[in-house]
Design a protein around this motif. Sequence first.
Motif, PDB file in Angstrom:
ATOM      1  N   GLY A  17     -30.984   2.874   0.311  1.00  0.00           N
ATOM      2  CA  GLY A  17     -30.401   4.211   0.255  1.00  0.00           C
ATOM      3  C   GLY A  17     -31.424   5.306   0.470  1.00  0.00           C
ATOM      4  O   GLY A  17     -32.641   5.067   0.500  1.00  0.00           O
ATOM      5  N   LEU A  18     -30.924   6.527   0.624  1.00  0.00           N
ATOM      6  CA  LEU A  18     -31.785   7.681   0.867  1.00  0.00           C
ATOM      7  C   LEU A  18     -32.260   8.299  -0.441  1.00  0.00           C
ATOM      8  O   LEU A  18     -31.555   8.286  -1.450  1.00  0.00           O
ATOM      9  N   SER A  19     -33.465   8.877  -0.394  1.00  0.00           N
ATOM     10  CA  SER A  19     -34.019   9.574  -1.558  1.00  0.00           C
ATOM     11  C   SER A  19     -34.718  10.851  -1.116  1.00  0.00           C
ATOM     12  O   SER A  19     -35.308  10.913  -0.031  1.00  0.00           O
ATOM     13  N   LEU A  20     -34.629  11.862  -1.961  1.00  0.00           N
ATOM     14  CA  LEU A  20     -35.473  13.045  -1.849  1.00  0.00           C
ATOM     15  C   LEU A  20     -36.740  12.745  -2.638  1.00  0.00           C
ATOM     16  O   LEU A  20     -36.691  12.049  -3.650  1.00  0.00           O
ATOM     17  N   TYR A  21     -37.888  13.234  -2.171  1.00  0.00           N
ATOM     18  CA  TYR A  21     -39.114  13.013  -2.939  1.00  0.00           C
ATOM     19  C   TYR A  21     -40.013  14.236  -2.853  1.00  0.00           C
ATOM     20  O   TYR A  21     -39.943  15.037  -1.917  1.00  0.00           O
ATOM     21  N   TYR A  22     -40.855  14.392  -3.876  1.00  0.00           N
ATOM     22  CA  TYR A  22     -41.749  15.546  -3.950  1.00  0.00           C
ATOM     23  C   TYR A  22     -42.959  15.190  -4.807  1.00  0.00           C
ATOM     24  O   TYR A  22     -42.961  14.179  -5.519  1.00  0.00           O
ATOM     25  N   ALA A  23     -43.981  16.028  -4.731  1.00  0.00           N
ATOM     26  CA  ALA A  23     -45.216  15.773  -5.477  1.00  0.00           C
ATOM     27  C   ALA A  23     -45.021  16.113  -6.950  1.00  0.00           C
ATOM     28  O   ALA A  23     -44.592  17.224  -7.284  1.00  0.00           O
ATOM     29  N   GLY A  24     -45.357  15.175  -7.815  1.00  0.00           N
ATOM     30  CA  GLY A  24     -45.117  15.389  -9.232  1.00  0.00           C
ATOM     31  C   GLY A  24     -46.117  16.283  -9.918  1.00  0.00           C
ATOM     32  O   GLY A  24     -45.836  16.854 -10.965  1.00  0.00           O
ATOM     33  N   HIS A  25     -47.324  16.431  -9.324  1.00  0.00           N
ATOM     34  CA  HIS A  25     -48.359  17.212 -10.005  1.00  0.00           C
ATOM     35  C   HIS A  25     -48.297  18.691  -9.672  1.00  0.00           C
ATOM     36  O   HIS A  25     -49.117  19.465 -10.155  1.00  0.00           O
ATOM     37  N   ARG A  26     -47.347  19.088  -8.858  1.00  0.00           N
ATOM     38  CA  ARG A  26     -47.231  20.492  -8.482  1.00  0.00           C
ATOM     39  C   ARG A  26     -46.022  21.129  -9.158  1.00  0.00           C
ATOM     40  O   ARG A  26     -45.065  20.466  -9.537  1.00  0.00           O
ATOM     41  N   HIS A  27     -46.104  22.451  -9.298  1.00  0.00           N
ATOM     42  CA  HIS A  27     -44.972  23.187  -9.861  1.00  0.00           C
ATOM     43  C   HIS A  27     -43.742  23.023  -8.960  1.00  0.00           C
ATOM     44  O   HIS A  27     -43.844  23.088  -7.737  1.00  0.00           O
ATOM     45  N   ILE A  28     -42.595  22.804  -9.565  1.00  0.00           N
ATOM     46  CA  ILE A  28     -41.352  22.652  -8.797  1.00  0.00           C
ATOM     47  C   ILE A  28     -40.730  24.041  -8.628  1.00  0.00           C
ATOM     48  O   ILE A  28     -40.321  24.657  -9.613  1.00  0.00           O
ATOM     49  N   PRO A  29     -40.646  24.548  -7.397  1.00  0.00           N
ATOM     50  CA  PRO A  29     -40.037  25.865  -7.193  1.00  0.00           C
ATOM     51  C   PRO A  29     -38.561  25.850  -7.564  1.00  0.00           C
ATOM     52  O   PRO A  29     -37.905  24.795  -7.500  1.00  0.00           O
ATOM     53  N   PRO A  30     -38.014  26.999  -7.953  1.00  0.00           N
ATOM     54  CA  PRO A  30     -36.602  27.045  -8.378  1.00  0.00           C
ATOM     55  C   PRO A  30     -35.639  26.500  -7.331  1.00  0.00           C
ATOM     56  O   PRO A  30     -34.650  25.856  -7.677  1.00  0.00           O
ATOM     57  N   GLY A  31     -35.903  26.762  -6.047  1.00  0.00           N
ATOM     58  CA  GLY A  31     -35.011  26.266  -5.010  1.00  0.00           C
ATOM     59  C   GLY A  31     -34.953  24.752  -4.972  1.00  0.00           C
ATOM     60  O   GLY A  31     -33.878  24.151  -4.843  1.00  0.00           O
ATOM     61  N   LEU A  32     -36.116  24.106  -5.102  1.00  0.00           N
ATOM     62  CA  LEU A  32     -36.155  22.646  -5.111  1.00  0.00           C
ATOM     63  C   LEU A  32     -35.492  22.104  -6.370  1.00  0.00           C
ATOM     64  O   LEU A  32     -34.756  21.114  -6.321  1.00  0.00           O
TER      65      LEU A  32
END
Length: 301
Positions: free
Chosen positions: A270-285
Amino acid sequence: MYRSGLTELEVVLAVAKRRGFRAAATDLNMSTTAVSNAVAGLEARLGTRLFHRTTRSVSLTEAGQRFIEQIEPAVADIQQAMQNLHEDPARPTGTLRINSSLGAALMVFQPILLKFLNRYPGMTVDIVTEGKMVDIIAEGFDAGLRQGTRVPRDMIRVPITPNIQRVVVGSTDYFSTHPEPDAPEDLADHACIRARLPGGESSPWAFIRDEQTFTLDVLGPLVLDAPQLMVEAVRQGVGLAQVPQWYVQEDLEEGRLIQVLAPFTPDAPGLSLYYAGHRHIPPGLRSLIDLIHEQAGHFSF
């Protein structure tokens, strides 16, 4: 008058990105002289030259490259923190940059991305589609979108879809002159339309037998890098293709295409969204992640 502090670092980053003082000045809405003075002033205080300068080009020195690599994440975090002070978390604004394969973007475009834009009209989604994996941090993306098994291990993964049904299909015209294969080995007598992997080689087809998965290198007249082109070639009777069922569901229901080898065809991850865990997550994300969680269980591919 030029302001020192964070803006000074932003100037250095802009010059490094644009490889020139004039282009950086345009991006920053500053004069070229102010940009040049800012860089020179910082170099004087650091006691180190950050850029090689000629009449034709500007490039980072070795020390400049190290400096940029260290300050870029910190400056981005500070900029985001300052922006967050003026943002309503319930109504995020700004641009969300996502790197994705074309197929993944198509699959989530209507059920996720359009719904996200309708819910948050202050957001802009900037999607770059390409087959190869990229370093989303180095390339300036907020997130990536790929099959779950392809997500780098150091990233935080947000599952979007369950496993994706794969099918082997051919057109009614094709099967009017070719027998339907009864087993994967029968594909040696068929024209197979293959997908091109990011490295340039053609992708083998995946099968399952006695609960054991295996791959088969098939042959055929076409190797393509876009699933839509593969499906169109199948519709035109060029040969068979193994694709996600999502692409051909309507063709199957209306009888334009015929599925074969169903007992031997396994699901794709299946598909996944992914992002860097050590960075601040912007409100849009964060809002996109919340929407994905909200839609969990509503997908069927």
